[in-house]
Design an enzyme around this catalytic site. Sequence first.
Site, mmCIF file in Angstrom:
data_model
loop_
_atom_site.group_PDB
_atom_site.id
_atom_site.type_symbol
_atom_site.label_atom_id
_atom_site.label_comp_id
_atom_site.label_asym_id
_atom_site.label_seq_id
_atom_site.Cartn_x
_atom_site.Cartn_y
_atom_site.Cartn_z
ATOM 1 C CD GLU A 376 -2.945 -1.254 2.249
ATOM 2 O OE1 GLU A 376 -2.886 -0.368 3.136
ATOM 3 O OE2 GLU A 376 -3.767 -2.192 2.267
ATOM 4 C CG ASN A 425 -1.005 -6.309 -1.918
ATOM 5 O OD1 ASN A 425 -1.588 -6.857 -2.844
ATOM 6 N ND2 ASN A 425 -1.521 -6.220 -0.693
ATOM 7 C CG HIS A 461 -9.913 -5.265 0.495
ATOM 8 N ND1 HIS A 461 -9.957 -6.473 1.149
ATOM 9 C CD2 HIS A 461 -8.618 -4.841 0.577
ATOM 10 C CE1 HIS A 461 -8.753 -6.771 1.611
ATOM 11 N NE2 HIS A 461 -7.921 -5.803 1.272
ATOM 12 C CD GLU A 492 -4.531 -7.564 1.089
ATOM 13 O OE1 GLU A 492 -5.396 -6.905 1.701
ATOM 14 O OE2 GLU A 492 -3.303 -7.313 1.166
ATOM 15 C CG ASP A 494 -12.389 -8.830 2.038
ATOM 16 O OD1 ASP A 494 -12.071 -7.967 1.205
ATOM 17 O OD2 ASP A 494 -12.185 -8.696 3.257
#
Length: 570
Positions: A376, A425, A461, A492, A494
Site C-alpha cells: 500500500e 500490493n 476489497h 486480498e 473479500d
Amino acid sequence: MKHNSNMKKWELNDNHLYFVFFLLFLLLIGGIIFRINSIPQFDDVLLGQDWSHFAGTIRTPKGIQVNPLNKEIIHQDGSKAQLNPPINVRGPHLEVSGNFEIMAMMNDIEDGASLQLYSQPPIIYDEWRKENPSFRIDVSSKRIETRVWDGNSSTPIDIRSFTANLKANTKLEIKRQYGQIFITINGSKLGSMPDHNIFSYGTIWFGADGNDKGNGWLLSQLKARPLKKGSLKVVPTTSLTADHSDPNLLRNLLGKQSHKIQIGVAVSVNPLFTNEAYRNIAVRQFNMVTTESSMKAQFIHPAPDKYNFLDADNIVDMAIANGQSVHGHTLVFAKSNPSWITDTPSDKLASVMTDHITKVVDHFKGRVGSWDVVNEPLSEKDEDYTNGNLGLRQHFWFKAMGEQYIDAAFKAARAADPSAKLYINDYGIEHNDKRWPAFFALLGRLKNRGVPIDGIGFESHVYQSTDKIDIGILRDHIKAIADLGLDVRISEIDVLGDNPEFQNQQYADVLTVCLSEPSCSSLTSWGVSDLYGSTTIPERYPSLLGDSLLWDKDMNPKPALAAIQNILKI
C-alpha cells in the site's frame, strides 16, 4: 471355680475388643489407601509432548526456557499498543470439564514470570487482539498478581495482588473448584478469586511470558489432573496433513482449467491450530496461503535484537505439509510496525529496513515463493495527488528515504532470495480514479530505474457499493500491467454480503477475469471464515462480525463458494 470362670470370660471379651480395634484399623488404612488410589494422578503436559513450536521458548534438558519477546500490537490508527504475549497453539492443550488442578514448577523467577491459561485463544483481527476468556498469573520474588479476562473486554474483569517472599524455584498450584480459582504457592494457600465461568469452553491452551527487561525463566514441570466431578485429557500436537481427495475442492477443480492459476487464502495462526473446521477448510480447499499477520514487522520483529519466526514458521510448515505454496505478507508497510521501528531516527531507517528484509527473507528462503515487498504505497489523502505530488503515502519510510525506499526494499529482497517473486500490493487500483494513474506512473518510474519487481497485487476489497469492481476496467488494468512485463495477482479479495447475489457475482466475475488473463497467476481470499474476518469492527465487545468471506461464522459455505465452484467446473 466361679471366680476363675468369670476371669476367663473377661479375658475373652478383651480379645474380642482387641480384634474389633484391629479390624477398624485395617478398614481405616484400607480407606486411606482407597482414597489415595482413587485421586486421579497428574498427567504430564511437558514430558513426551511437543513444545518445540512455541514462540519465545527453547526446549532444554531441564524444561522449557521462556524468553520474553515483548510482543505488542500497534493499532492501525497508531493510537496505542496492546500486549500480545505468545500462546503455544501448536503444542499440547487440555480438554477439561468441571474441576481440575494444574501444577507448574517455575524456576529462575527473580525477573518475573507469567503463566496464562486460555479457555479460548485470542483472535487477531487485523491489528487488534480480541481477548477471549483466560486466567493469567504473574509471579516475581516479592509480588504475585492474578488476572481474569471474561471475553467481554480487552481489559481484565478481575485483578488480585498478593505479597510474597519467594525463592528462585517456585511450585505453583492452580485449582478450579466450586466456581473459584484457588492459588497455592510452595504448599501454602495464597488466596482465591471467582472463576467468572471462563472455563466453560472445554479447552485450555497455555501461554507463557516474562519481564521484557529480564533474562527469562524456566518451566521445569507442568502437570494437570481432574478433581472431583471433573474430567481432563492432554491433547497432543495437531497433525499437519489433511485429505485432499474430494474432487469438488477448489484446488482440485482448478485441474479443469487450461490456465491453472493458484487459488489461495489468508490464514491466521491461532485458529489454524485451534479450530479444526477452520483448519480443514484452509489446508484442503486451497493450494496457496498468505500469512495474514504473522510476517508483519510488529509480529515477527518485536525488538531490535529479537525475531519471532515461530508463528509464521508454523503456518509455513502446515502449508508445505499440504502441498500449498506460501505468499509472504508483508516486508515494508506504513502500518503494523513495532514502536521501536517508528521511533528510529530517520538517518538510521534505511539500515533498519534492509536488515529486516534481509533477515526475514533469508529465514524463509526456499519455503516462501513470493512476497509483498511493499504494501500500500499509495496515499489515502487527496492532497497527495495534487500540486505536483505523486500520490505516495507520506509515511516515515518515505520521509526518511523518499520514493527510493521502494527501490531499496526490492533490491534487498532480491539479494536475500533471487528465486522469490516480488510484488507491490495495493487497494483501489481496480478502479479508474486518481489512484490508478498514480500507481501506473509509479510502476513506470520503478521499471526505468531497474527495480527488480516481478508483479502487482490487486487487493480487490469490496466493502461498499462504490467499491464495486467493473470487470472491464479490471481486465484493462491487468493488460496494461502485463504490457510492462509484470505478473498480476488478485491478492486480498473479500466482498461484503449485504446483498448475497452481489457478493456471488463479484467473486465469480473477478475469478473469471483472472482465469482469462495469462498474466494473472493467482486469486486469494482475504480470510477463511467471517468468524475471523478482518471486516469485524475493531475493539467492540461482543464482536460485530463482517460478512465478506466464503464461509460464515459457523464455518458453513455460502452461495459465493458455489458461484466460484461453478466457474471452475466449466
